[in-house]
Design an enzyme around this catalytic site. Structure first.
Site, short mmCIF file in Angstrom:
data_model
loop_
_atom_site.label_atom_id
_atom_site.label_comp_id
_atom_site.label_asym_id
_atom_site.label_seq_id
_atom_site.Cartn_x
_atom_site.Cartn_y
_atom_site.Cartn_z
N SER A 145 0.81 -1.35 0.06
CA SER A 145 0.07 -0.23 0.03
C SER A 145 0.84 1.19 -0.09
O SER A 145 2.01 0.96 0.41
CB SER A 145 -1.00 0.04 1.23
OG SER A 145 -1.49 1.14 1.34
N TYR A 159 -3.45 -1.74 9.82
CA TYR A 159 -3.10 -1.54 8.36
C TYR A 159 -1.64 -1.18 7.94
O TYR A 159 -0.85 -1.73 7.31
CB TYR A 159 -3.95 -0.97 7.58
CG TYR A 159 -4.16 -0.90 6.25
CD1 TYR A 159 -4.51 -2.27 5.64
CD2 TYR A 159 -3.69 0.15 5.43
CE1 TYR A 159 -4.58 -2.35 4.10
CE2 TYR A 159 -3.66 -0.09 3.98
CZ TYR A 159 -3.96 -1.31 3.36
OH TYR A 159 -4.22 -1.52 2.06
N1 LIG Z 1 -8.44 -0.28 -2.68
C1 LIG Z 1 -7.43 0.49 -2.40
O1 LIG Z 1 -7.32 1.83 -2.35
C2 LIG Z 1 -5.88 -0.04 -1.90
C3 LIG Z 1 -5.01 0.92 -1.88
C4 LIG Z 1 -3.65 0.10 -1.49
C5 LIG Z 1 -3.59 -1.27 -1.37
N2 LIG Z 1 -4.57 -2.02 -1.40
C6 LIG Z 1 -4.31 -3.45 -1.02
O2 LIG Z 1 -4.82 -3.97 -2.38
C7 LIG Z 1 -4.93 -5.54 -2.04
C8 LIG Z 1 -6.50 -6.04 -2.84
O3 LIG Z 1 -7.66 -5.00 -2.29
P1 LIG Z 1 -8.67 -4.50 -3.52
O4 LIG Z 1 -8.44 -3.03 -3.43
O5 LIG Z 1 -8.50 -5.31 -4.50
O6 LIG Z 1 -9.97 -5.00 -2.37
P2 LIG Z 1 -10.91 -5.91 -2.61
O7 LIG Z 1 -11.46 -6.10 -3.82
O8 LIG Z 1 -11.64 -6.07 -1.06
O9 LIG Z 1 -9.87 -7.29 -2.47
C9 LIG Z 1 -9.36 -7.91 -1.02
C10 LIG Z 1 -9.39 -9.25 -1.32
O10 LIG Z 1 -8.78 -9.61 -0.20
C11 LIG Z 1 -9.44 -11.26 0.09
N3 LIG Z 1 -9.27 -11.59 1.44
C12 LIG Z 1 -9.53 -10.84 2.63
N4 LIG Z 1 -9.39 -11.43 3.46
C13 LIG Z 1 -8.94 -12.71 3.11
C14 LIG Z 1 -8.50 -14.06 3.73
N5 LIG Z 1 -8.51 -14.26 5.06
N6 LIG Z 1 -8.06 -15.15 2.90
C15 LIG Z 1 -7.94 -14.97 1.61
N7 LIG Z 1 -8.43 -14.04 1.03
C16 LIG Z 1 -8.91 -12.81 1.75
C17 LIG Z 1 -10.83 -10.69 -0.25
O11 LIG Z 1 -11.63 -11.97 -0.77
P3 LIG Z 1 -12.59 -12.63 0.23
O12 LIG Z 1 -13.33 -11.99 1.11
O13 LIG Z 1 -13.29 -13.72 -0.68
O14 LIG Z 1 -11.50 -13.60 1.34
C18 LIG Z 1 -10.91 -9.80 -1.44
O15 LIG Z 1 -10.90 -10.66 -2.59
C19 LIG Z 1 -5.18 -5.48 -0.66
O16 LIG Z 1 -4.25 -6.13 -0.14
C20 LIG Z 1 -5.19 -4.03 -0.17
O17 LIG Z 1 -4.62 -3.81 1.08
C21 LIG Z 1 -5.83 -1.49 -1.79
#
Ligand SMILES: NC(=O)c1ccc[n+]([C@@H]2O[C@H](COP(=O)([O-])OP(=O)(O)OC[C@H]3O[C@@H](n4cnc5c(N)ncnc54)[C@H](OP(=O)(O)O)[C@@H]3O)[C@@H](O)[C@H]2O)c1
Length: 246
Positions: A145, A159
């Site tokens: 992140s 986080y």
């Molecule tokens: N969106 C942003 O602004 C942003 C910015 C910087 C970094 N990120 C990072 O990007 C990554 C992906 O996030 P995203 O933005 O694409 O949001 P997202 O669509 O909510 O994706 C998060 C994914 O993590 C999975 N997950 C959560 N807990 C889990 C567990 N215990 N075991 C296996 N899978 C798990 C969820 O799937 P299930 O619920 O089906 O398990 C979900 O598909 C994350 O690491 C987040 O910290 C996001």
């Protein structure tokens, strides 16, 4: 780049049932990688598999919780059985909580966030390293992140702490495993319009979301890392929307 023949590569993506992980799976599938997609929700993973197949790729759904050693081990075993050794890993599973300040955070949620963001990444990396070492190559992309790259006081204590630690995972992998042909990228996205935003104390509206990165923007960066020549390491990659809150 399209991967074919002897160059055939098998990519494992966690967090692949939505957002960045799903976009990475579709992009890599389209580029010829065989893709294993993991997350907890089987229906969401099946949908990702369909999207990969619709774009001409091959994928398998591997439902698992990255907090479980056993589930990660068996997911890895099923993937290698289906598609051969994992050559590439994108660890995108992530968690945050609405209560994210010292004044209101819960220890239970704090530990869960560390279990998913930090230990979940450690578990999947541990699972793939032996195969990468014996294959003499491997690319690991840790989706961290912007909060790991620069102080982001509102991102959450747990986080930020768990994501900052991912930088050390990447540095140590590059220091200790490069002799085996393994490289790691600490990928630091700014704001991305995904379901993750629903975990914010105040959920951004449509206008705010339109100013953010899309999952495809991030997937394009990941694809660039995966497709870089084998002798190239991209240690860290920071990507943010022009109007990112800084
Ligand atoms: N969106 C942003 O602004 C942003 C910015 C910087 C970094 N990120 C990072 O990007 C990554 C992906 O996030 P995203 O933005 O694409 O949001 P997202 O669509 O909510 O994706 C998060 C994914 O993590 C999975 N997950 C959560 N807990 C889990 C567990 N215990 N075991 C296996 N899978 C798990 C969820 O799937 P299930 O619920 O089906 O398990 C979900 O598909 C994350 O690491 C987040 O910290 C996001």
């Amino acid at each position: 780049m399209t991967v074919t023949g002897q160059d055939q590569r098998t990519l494992w993506v966690t967090g692949a049932g939505s957002g960045i992980g799903r976009a990475v799976a579709v992009s890599a599938g389209r580029s010829g990688y065989r893709v294993g997609v993991s997350g907890r929700r089987p229906d969401a993973l099946d949908e990702t598999v369909s999207l990969v197949e619709q774009s001409g790729g091959r994928a398998i759904a591997l439902p698992l919780d990255v907090r479980s050693d056993d589930e990660v081990r068996s997911g890895h075993a099923r993937l290698t059985e289906a598609f051969g050794p994992v050559t590439d890993l994108v660890a995108a599973a992530g968690l945050n909580a609405k209560r994210r300040y010292w004044r209101d955070q819960s220890r239970h949620e704090f530990e869960d966030i560390v279990q998913v963001n930090l230990m979940g990444s450690v578990r999947v990396i541990d699972a793939v390293l032996p195969g990468m070492r014996s294959g003499g190559r491997g690319t690991v992309v840790i989706v961290s992140s912007y909060a790991a790259w620069t102080a982001s006081p509102h991102a959450g204590v747990a986080y930020s702490a768990s994501k900052t630690a991912l930088s050390t995972l990447a540095l140590s992998l590059n220091a200790q495993e490069s002799s085996a042909g393994i490289r790691c990228t600490h990928l630091c996205p700014g704001e991305v319009d995904t379901d993750f935003l629903s975990l914010r104390p105040e959920v951004p509206d449509g206008d705010a979301r339109r100013r953010m990165l899309s999952p495809d923007d991030v997937a394009r960066s990941v694809q660039f890392v995966l497709d870089s020549p084998a002798h190239v390491t991209i240690d860290e990659l920071v990507i943010s929307p022009v109007p990112q809150k800084r």
